[in-house]
Scaffold this active site. Sequence first.
Site, PDB file in Angstrom:
ATOM      1  N   HIS A 171      56.672  -8.290 -74.464  1.00  0.00           N
ATOM      2  CA  HIS A 171      55.690  -8.679 -73.446  1.00  0.00           C
ATOM      3  C   HIS A 171      56.148  -9.857 -72.599  1.00  0.00           C
ATOM      4  O   HIS A 171      55.444 -10.262 -71.687  1.00  0.00           O
ATOM      5  CB  HIS A 171      54.345  -9.010 -74.111  1.00  0.00           C
ATOM      6  N   ASP A 380      57.163 -15.337 -65.861  1.00  0.00           N
ATOM      7  CA  ASP A 380      56.108 -14.668 -66.628  1.00  0.00           C
ATOM      8  C   ASP A 380      56.521 -13.226 -66.848  1.00  0.00           C
ATOM      9  O   ASP A 380      57.004 -12.576 -65.908  1.00  0.00           O
ATOM     10  CB  ASP A 380      54.797 -14.726 -65.838  1.00  0.00           C
TER      11      ASP A 380
HETATM   12  O1  F6P Z   1      52.807 -13.327 -72.938  1.00  0.00           O
HETATM   13  C1  F6P Z   1      52.914 -12.631 -74.106  1.00  0.00           C
HETATM   14  C2  F6P Z   1      51.976 -13.174 -75.148  1.00  0.00           C
HETATM   15  O2  F6P Z   1      52.021 -12.372 -76.283  1.00  0.00           O
HETATM   16  C3  F6P Z   1      50.562 -13.334 -74.691  1.00  0.00           C
HETATM   17  O3  F6P Z   1      49.849 -12.188 -74.834  1.00  0.00           O
HETATM   18  C4  F6P Z   1      50.082 -14.432 -75.553  1.00  0.00           C
HETATM   19  O4  F6P Z   1      49.101 -15.128 -74.928  1.00  0.00           O
HETATM   20  C5  F6P Z   1      51.320 -15.249 -75.780  1.00  0.00           C
HETATM   21  O5  F6P Z   1      52.399 -14.447 -75.539  1.00  0.00           O
HETATM   22  C6  F6P Z   1      51.451 -15.775 -77.167  1.00  0.00           C
HETATM   23  O6  F6P Z   1      50.517 -16.710 -77.376  1.00  0.00           O
HETATM   24  P1  F6P Z   1      50.299 -17.416 -78.769  1.00  0.00           P
HETATM   25  O7  F6P Z   1      51.474 -18.276 -78.977  1.00  0.00           O
HETATM   26  O8  F6P Z   1      49.080 -18.197 -78.585  1.00  0.00           O
HETATM   27  O9  F6P Z   1      50.165 -16.363 -79.777  1.00  0.00           O
END
Ligand code: F6P
Length: 750
Positions: A171, A380
Amino acid sequence: MRLVVVSNRLPVRLVETDGRIAVEPSVGGLATGLEAYLSALPADSPFDEKPLWVGWPGRPLTGLADLDIFTGHAGAFDMHPVHVASDEMDAFYHGFCNAVLWPLFHYFPTYVSYKESSWRAYEKVNARFFEALSPLVREGDVIWVHDYQLMLLPQMLRQAHPLAAIGFFLHIPFPSHELFRTLPRTCRQALLRGVLGSDLVGFHTHEYTRHFQHSVSSILGLPHNMGKLTVTDRPVLADTFPMGIDVDKYARAAASKETRALADDLRRSLSGADIILSMDRLDYSKGILNRLTAFERFLRLHPERQEKVALMLVVVPSRIEIKRYQEMKKRIDEMVGRINGKYATMAWTPILYRFASFPVSELAALYAASDVALVTPLRDGMNLIAKEYVAAKNGGTGVLILSETAGAAAEMGETILVNPRDTREMAEAIETALTMDSAAQIRINQTLFTRLARFDVRHWAGDFLDSLFGVRDERRRLEAHCLSPQGAHVLVETARQAKRRLFLLEVEGLLLPEVEGLLLSEAKGLVLPKRSAAADCPDGVLDLLSLLARDPANLVVVIGFCGRADMERLFGALPVALAAENGAFLRAPGEDWIMPRPLPREWLATILPVMQRFASRVPGAEVEEKEHSLVWRYRLADQNLGQRRARELTARLADLAAGLDVIVRHGPQFVETLRAGLGRGEAAYVFERRRQPDFTLAVAATDGGEEIFAALPAPGPSVATLRVGLCATRASFSLRNARSALVFLRNLAS
Ligand code: F6P
């Protein structure tokens, strides 16, 4: 069939308030996007069982009561929480995910802090996920692993569940090879091998897919063909699947009466000022400080806009335990204070700042009320806020200013695209957005909305899963074509009863050790043979050949690319027949070399200089000259440059070859030219006619070896053809790899 989703976070997390455990929704695009998909699987979805979502519940499980929250969840999907002890989670999440992978993959290499102990924690927590998930896996499950926290999991799953359909989706961006290679060797190799345990590896943009392919070929030496790789004996596809959102949800929420009322209230409270919305998770990758600088610059450049515009700055709390994030929050607070202090009047505050997360209804009101959305991350993976904004606008007015370094920019070219580090360009973009006429805004938003509606989150998941089924089915077809133990037994029995046997065995990839695919840079301490002809056959192979050849009922023919001298050096001491240079020269045991037909050599003078020129343009590439063929190899060169030049060379030679009656073959790490009509098939044909066997077995490992299969009578009880490696073949059966082929031949010989 059941879909099993695995991600670091479950869509909800456990939080402790006043000594009581409660659940809260997780923030972030992954959780919201997947939840939307799993909550309402499309009618044509192949899944007829309730999906299962496996992930970390946000804190260690303290007892059965915590577990009950998840097992008692009565939604459209089941949830299974993975227990990870606090110290392990800390070293994994803070020490590796957020201190190495996140900054590196978002192009902040100076923020990377690599520690051996954190890498070990990453391996350990991936193993914890595996231990939690593996006992739950049922036959036929489709396992979809998500994101950078779990890059080692697919390979662990593959080893335990070799037949399962496994997909992996990243992602966040996959960085350029120049950045990825800065990771320690063991770590970068393990991360790539880890995701390649999947059948399908997906990315948001074509750029990320290319970067991944480049790293795979440079680091693991696995070239790809249109994204398709062969990993040991499995096909793996790397491809692009831009993630969409639940468009209806945002369009509906923004159109609801309550949201419209909230949006009106907000507009009224700002006395009709133009509203610019900035909304992100707290993260340095989001470019919030640059955006604030740009807004300040805009106020300075356009004093006439003062008191007529407001920036709604929403920062969603995230990773606040990490020092860098705390520092960033402090800098945002200070900057907002400074800009407001400088420009605010009694009646106007330029920046309205909230450090909070909002439910969808309030988010939709913010989207609906704002005239401009400023979505300008420095990097991003995709950025779903840009998409949510357009969905909430539902073809109405509103202007999106989007960073060109957000994955979403690849699909939303109609918006105002900006360089998020160029504060002047951003300031100008704000003015352009505020002066854009309504008709243009509507035109752009309608186009974008139609596209978003078509490529929504269901389309994304459906497309990914369809491709995953495609690769899984191809793997199954290839596996079904493998010689089974019973099939092997039948072949051995048939051979045993025959009186005159012929064995046609290819040198490359079968009798000579597999060195293709190993890179000098990564194969530390391993001395690679300069060319295959100079390599030595392992003793076991020579023993096997002499064992086969000892039986007077057998004629063993060794067919290869090597020249006569190399063939003699390798196999000359054995009572076997030899076919050198793809069959240009043949030698029966105890006889002299013959040429089955005269071959003109004039064409070599035209092709050789072209190949030499290409070799001089790729350090490490070389031309191997034979009496009747030429090969340009790039095994010891930079693989990406080698592949590129090989394509150019193939095209160049194809032009020349047409007039010369020469054929050109582009294979793994080589381009070969030989006289048309010459080939390994001819050698097979000559020996077959001469021997008149009642049992023939051909085993080959290269595309050239397919010519041997083609030259033999159709497979039946007296003819068996075996291809080494799982790939498309005309052979009657495949064998997984050279090792299994040699084991089979040994059984046959003994
Ligand atoms: O951008 C990818 C992602 O998985 C988001 O969906 C998420 O907000 C972030 O990375 C990971 O966030 P966290 O460290 O709070 O789990």
